[in-house]
Design a protein around this motif. Structure first.
Motif, mmCIF file in Angstrom:
data_model
loop_
_atom_site.group_PDB
_atom_site.id
_atom_site.type_symbol
_atom_site.label_atom_id
_atom_site.label_comp_id
_atom_site.label_asym_id
_atom_site.label_seq_id
_atom_site.Cartn_x
_atom_site.Cartn_y
_atom_site.Cartn_z
ATOM 1 N N GLU A 195 -42.195 -19.826 -3.558
ATOM 2 C CA GLU A 195 -41.591 -19.291 -4.787
ATOM 3 C C GLU A 195 -41.813 -17.790 -4.906
ATOM 4 O O GLU A 195 -40.896 -17.036 -5.262
ATOM 5 C CB GLU A 195 -42.187 -19.996 -6.019
ATOM 6 N N HIS A 196 -43.021 -17.346 -4.609
ATOM 7 C CA HIS A 196 -43.312 -15.917 -4.699
ATOM 8 C C HIS A 196 -42.613 -15.133 -3.585
ATOM 9 O O HIS A 196 -42.200 -13.991 -3.801
ATOM 10 C CB HIS A 196 -44.818 -15.679 -4.666
ATOM 11 N N ALA A 199 -39.205 -14.520 -4.726
ATOM 12 C CA ALA A 199 -39.145 -13.549 -5.825
ATOM 13 C C ALA A 199 -39.451 -12.120 -5.384
ATOM 14 O O ALA A 199 -38.966 -11.157 -5.990
ATOM 15 C CB ALA A 199 -40.127 -13.959 -6.921
ATOM 16 N N HIS A 233 -39.944 -10.601 -15.830
ATOM 17 C CA HIS A 233 -39.950 -11.435 -14.628
ATOM 18 C C HIS A 233 -41.024 -12.517 -14.736
ATOM 19 O O HIS A 233 -42.181 -12.228 -15.022
ATOM 20 C CB HIS A 233 -40.197 -10.589 -13.378
ATOM 21 N N PRO A 234 -40.659 -13.775 -14.492
ATOM 22 C CA PRO A 234 -41.612 -14.878 -14.705
ATOM 23 C C PRO A 234 -42.686 -15.023 -13.625
ATOM 24 O O PRO A 234 -43.711 -15.665 -13.859
ATOM 25 C CB PRO A 234 -40.707 -16.121 -14.716
ATOM 26 N N LEU A 235 -42.476 -14.428 -12.437
ATOM 27 C CA LEU A 235 -43.387 -14.679 -11.319
ATOM 28 C C LEU A 235 -44.129 -13.446 -10.808
ATOM 29 O O LEU A 235 -45.105 -13.576 -10.071
ATOM 30 C CB LEU A 235 -42.620 -15.296 -10.139
ATOM 31 N N ALA A 269 -47.967 -10.984 -6.873
ATOM 32 C CA ALA A 269 -47.155 -12.190 -6.739
ATOM 33 C C ALA A 269 -48.145 -13.340 -6.656
ATOM 34 O O ALA A 269 -48.662 -13.649 -5.581
ATOM 35 C CB ALA A 269 -46.275 -12.113 -5.500
ATOM 36 N N GLY A 270 -48.478 -13.926 -7.791
ATOM 37 C CA GLY A 270 -49.596 -14.860 -7.834
ATOM 38 C C GLY A 270 -50.883 -14.096 -7.578
ATOM 39 O O GLY A 270 -51.161 -13.096 -8.235
#
Length: 283
Positions: A195-196, A199, A233-235, A269-270
């Motif tokens: 996911e990251h 993104a 941005h959600p991530l 990113a995380g």
């Protein structure tokens, strides 16, 4: 391709090559090699008689132990990649071969370059960088050393160190190597979740959009715009976005047509921290 683990063996090899009149190109790395690294190696091979790559995960430039512990280590793959481009030699020292029993950084004065951007967020990082690069330069004594512009602040700091120590080494900064979707290549990318990873190209896309605002927006307005893009941005979590003058790395207050600027960004990113930069043309 020769593999060296000891300083003395590598120095003997280099001494022989220099006696034969060969120029030495050097690419220092922390391993987990990718196409960006290989572009530096290929350039070194093209421009020098002998090319040496070092692989050393330097403990003194990590401000968080978990980052050091988690740094990807892919030695066998790295060796195969270097063989594939006809690299002459790789230096793979253990920590005690470089530091002995004193795994600590020297203290450096880089004329303030070390206090900008990364220096504000990574305590002691550039002392660690200076320590290892100085040590490697003393061992390899290259004619030319190659670094990527993704770590542009590091590049400027190494140039400053060479200047202040009066080392007879040319430092060449090479263009950022990117994935097809624009993400700057980094060994850290392998640690991104799917996911990251999907993104992450948003970082470079945002930098490019910000660059287009020169001429219609000032430094403050561009900075606010970028900050707002990441707030939505959600991530991805923005750590910093800074427009700075290339030579001094001082944060710009406004655009001066006589100076060169670059936008720098750090994003989480995380748990993975990604950096990037682009040249800002203001004239």
């Amino acid at each position: 391709m020769k593999i060296f683990k000891s300083k003395s063996d590598l120095k003997s090899y280099i001494s022989l090559k220099k006696e034969e009149g060969n120029s030495i190109g050097f690419v220092p790395t922390m391993g987990a090699l990718h196409k960006g690294h290989l572009s530096l190696v290929k350039r070194a091979i093209k421009k020098n008689d002998v090319t040496i790559v070092s692989i050393f995960v330097n403990p003194t430039q990590f401000d968080k132990k978990e980052d050091l512990d988690n740094y990807p280590k892919t030695f066998e793959k790295d060796v195969e990649l270097l063989k594939s481009v006809n690299c002459d030699a790789v230096f793979v020292p253990a920590v005690n071969e470089i530091y002995g029993d004193n795994v600590n950084s020297e203290a450096f004065d880089f004329d303030g370059l070390e206090h900008q951007m990364e220096g504000k967020f990574r305590d002691g990082h550039f002392d660690g960088v200076g320590t290892i690069v100085k040590a490697l330069f003393e061992i390899v004594a290259p004619n030319v050393a190659y670094f990527g512009k993704k770590d542009f602040q590091q590049l400027q700091i190494i140039k400053k160190m060479v200047e202040k120590l009066n080392l007879p080494i040319r430092i060449k900064g090479m263009p950022i190597f990117r994935e097809k979707d624009g993400l700057a290549m980094s060994s850290r990318n392998t640690r991104l979740t799917p996911e990251h990873r999907e993104a992450a190209p948003f970082i470079h896309k945002t930098l490019k959009k910000a660059r287009k605002k020169i001429g219609t927006k000032n430094v403050t307005e561009i900075t606010k715009w970028v900050e707002n893009q990441f707030k939505k941005h959600p991530l991805l979590e923005l750590e910093y976005f800074i427009i700075a003058e290339e030579k001094t790395l001082q944060t710009a207050e406004n655009f001066d047509a006589t100076k060169r600027y670059r936008a720098f960004i750090a994003v989480f990113a995380g748990e993975i921290r990604l950096i990037d930069n682009v040249r800002f043309k203001n004239n």
